[in-house]
Design a protein around this motif. Structure first.
Motif, PDB file in Angstrom:
ATOM      1  N   THR A 120      17.586  -2.023 -28.980  1.00 38.08           N
ATOM      2  CA  THR A 120      17.774  -3.466 -28.951  1.00 38.08           C
ATOM      3  C   THR A 120      19.174  -3.773 -28.464  1.00 38.08           C
ATOM      4  O   THR A 120      20.154  -3.213 -28.950  1.00 38.08           O
ATOM      5  N   GLN A 121      19.253  -4.663 -27.459  1.00 37.65           N
ATOM      6  CA  GLN A 121      20.540  -5.076 -26.917  1.00 37.65           C
ATOM      7  C   GLN A 121      20.738  -6.553 -27.211  1.00 37.65           C
ATOM      8  O   GLN A 121      19.808  -7.353 -27.062  1.00 37.65           O
ATOM      9  N   ILE A 122      21.926  -6.926 -27.642  1.00 42.66           N
ATOM     10  CA  ILE A 122      22.220  -8.310 -27.991  1.00 42.66           C
ATOM     11  C   ILE A 122      23.016  -8.953 -26.862  1.00 42.66           C
ATOM     12  O   ILE A 122      24.001  -8.388 -26.396  1.00 42.66           O
ATOM     13  N   GLU A 160      24.920 -12.487 -26.176  1.00 49.65           N
ATOM     14  CA  GLU A 160      25.372 -13.714 -26.830  1.00 49.65           C
ATOM     15  C   GLU A 160      26.056 -14.621 -25.821  1.00 49.65           C
ATOM     16  O   GLU A 160      26.897 -14.170 -25.046  1.00 49.65           O
ATOM     17  N   LYS A 173      22.358 -15.822 -29.908  1.00 50.67           N
ATOM     18  CA  LYS A 173      22.286 -14.367 -29.763  1.00 50.67           C
ATOM     19  C   LYS A 173      20.842 -14.046 -29.419  1.00 50.67           C
ATOM     20  O   LYS A 173      19.938 -14.382 -30.186  1.00 50.67           O
ATOM     21  N   TYR A 211      18.167 -11.126 -28.929  1.00 53.01           N
ATOM     22  CA  TYR A 211      17.898  -9.717 -29.204  1.00 53.01           C
ATOM     23  C   TYR A 211      16.826  -9.264 -28.228  1.00 53.01           C
ATOM     24  O   TYR A 211      15.675  -9.668 -28.326  1.00 53.01           O
ATOM     25  N   GLN A 212      17.220  -8.424 -27.267  1.00 50.64           N
ATOM     26  CA  GLN A 212      16.320  -7.995 -26.206  1.00 50.64           C
ATOM     27  C   GLN A 212      15.975  -6.515 -26.361  1.00 50.64           C
ATOM     28  O   GLN A 212      16.857  -5.695 -26.591  1.00 50.64           O
ATOM     29  N   ARG A 213      14.679  -6.213 -26.246  1.00 48.67           N
ATOM     30  CA  ARG A 213      14.193  -4.832 -26.351  1.00 48.67           C
ATOM     31  C   ARG A 213      14.335  -4.168 -24.991  1.00 48.67           C
ATOM     32  O   ARG A 213      13.861  -4.690 -23.987  1.00 48.67           O
ATOM     33  N   GLN A 240      12.934 -10.174 -28.741  1.00 47.45           N
ATOM     34  CA  GLN A 240      12.528 -10.007 -30.136  1.00 47.45           C
ATOM     35  C   GLN A 240      12.895 -11.206 -30.980  1.00 47.45           C
ATOM     36  O   GLN A 240      12.113 -11.652 -31.809  1.00 47.45           O
ATOM     37  N   ASN A 241      14.122 -11.731 -30.789  1.00 44.99           N
ATOM     38  CA  ASN A 241      14.614 -12.785 -31.664  1.00 44.99           C
ATOM     39  C   ASN A 241      15.671 -13.591 -30.933  1.00 44.99           C
ATOM     40  O   ASN A 241      16.413 -13.052 -30.110  1.00 44.99           O
ATOM     41  N   GLU A 290      18.729 -16.064 -32.145  1.00 49.96           N
ATOM     42  CA  GLU A 290      19.459 -16.531 -33.326  1.00 49.96           C
ATOM     43  C   GLU A 290      20.505 -17.549 -32.886  1.00 49.96           C
ATOM     44  O   GLU A 290      21.332 -17.257 -32.018  1.00 49.96           O
TER      45      GLU A 290
END
Length: 113
Positions: A39-41, A43, A26, A28-30, A81-82, A84
């Motif tokens: 924030t849009q995910i 996956e 996943k 996490y995009q700003r 951002q992240n 996962e």
């Protein structure tokens, strides 16, 4: 130390999640829309990783409503951002471009046990 190295050391991320090609992640995009920030995910399966250092990128592929979508993310971008890891995939290749031609169950990557 010259200015380019100083800039790279400032921009490079210290905490990098460990993921490989074949993993389901996943991202996490700003996203900036005018004055709003959200924030849009995204996956999907990581199908490639390229380069190294500050210019490292990875490509994520997902199929939604029968349409395959791929996005390439710079790993050290402040907009990412992240990352996962959902599941680790068992693969033998460095690039999984063959998944573009597969449909349905054959497009799945086996899970590493």
């Amino acid at each position: 130390m010259n200015t380019l190295e100083a800039f790279v050391n400032e921009q490079i991320k210290k905490e990098i999640p460990s993921f490989n090609v074949g993993d389901t992640v996943k991202v996490y995009q700003r996203i900036v829309e005018g004055s709003r920030v959200r924030t849009q995910i995204f996956e999907g399966v990581v199908i490639s990783k390229k380069n190294g250092g500050i210019s490292e990128t990875f490509t994520v592929r997902r199929v939604s409503f029968g349409v395959g979508t791929e996005k390439t993310f710079p790993l050290h971008s402040p907009n990412v951002q992240n990352v996962e890891v959902i599941r680790h995939g068992k693969v033998r290749r460095a690039k999984l471009y063959y998944l573009r031609d597969k449909i349905g169950k054959s497009a799945k990557v086996k899970e590493k046990i």
